[in-house]
Design an enzyme around this catalytic site. Structure first.
Site: not given
Ligand code: AMP
Ligand code: ZN
Length: 116
Positions: A30, A99
């Site tokens: 993440d 995810h």
């Molecule tokens: P959610 O709230 O479950 O949709 O979480 C989305 C997650 O994706 C968050 O913890 C973000 O920090 C993570 N995230 C967003 N963009 C990226 C990226 N480019 N690479 C890795 N993680 C990401």
């Protein structure tokens, strides 16, 4: 899905610290970790959220969930970890590509939801 952030990671169009990939799944760290170990397991195929899953996704979902503890251990979660799937607006989902968050480290994680 052209504009989906995680589909772009699947296609290597944007960089990510990938820690695992196979024909069905990828896992990557993440970008904004909530604990020393924080990675995401996603299906290669675009499914927008858990609520969009269908019977045909049963094997894929099973594979993701069974894989989670294996990779968690490999990544250093030797004494447990937290598994989170945020779903929809109320669940606080920000990226609409299914995810599983795996979150852990050496210390006990804080209580997740406070009541009252
Ligand atoms: P959610 O709230 O479950 O949709 O979480 C989305 C997650 O994706 C968050 O913890 C973000 O920090 C993570 N995230 C967003 N963009 C990226 C990226 N480019 N690479 C890795 N993680 C990401
Ligand atoms: Zn996607």
């Amino acid at each position: 899905m052209d504009n989906c952030l995680f589909c772009k990671i699947v296609r290597d169009e944007i960089p990510a610290k990938k820690i695992y990939e196979d024909n069905d799944l990828i896992a990557f760290n993440d970008i904004n970790p909530a604990a020393p170990i924080h990675f995401l397991i996603i299906p290669r195929m675009h499914i927008s959220s858990l609520v969009e899953c269908e019977d045909s996704h049963q094997d894929l979902l099973g594979k993701m969930l069974l894989f989670a503890p294996k990779l968690a251990k490999e990544q250093g979660c030797t004494e447990g970890f937290r598994t989170i799937i945020n779903t929809g607006r109320v669940g606080g989902q920000e990226v609409f590509h299914l995810h599983i968050h795996i979150i852990g480290g050496k210390e006990r994680l804080p209580v997740m939801i406070h009541q009252g």
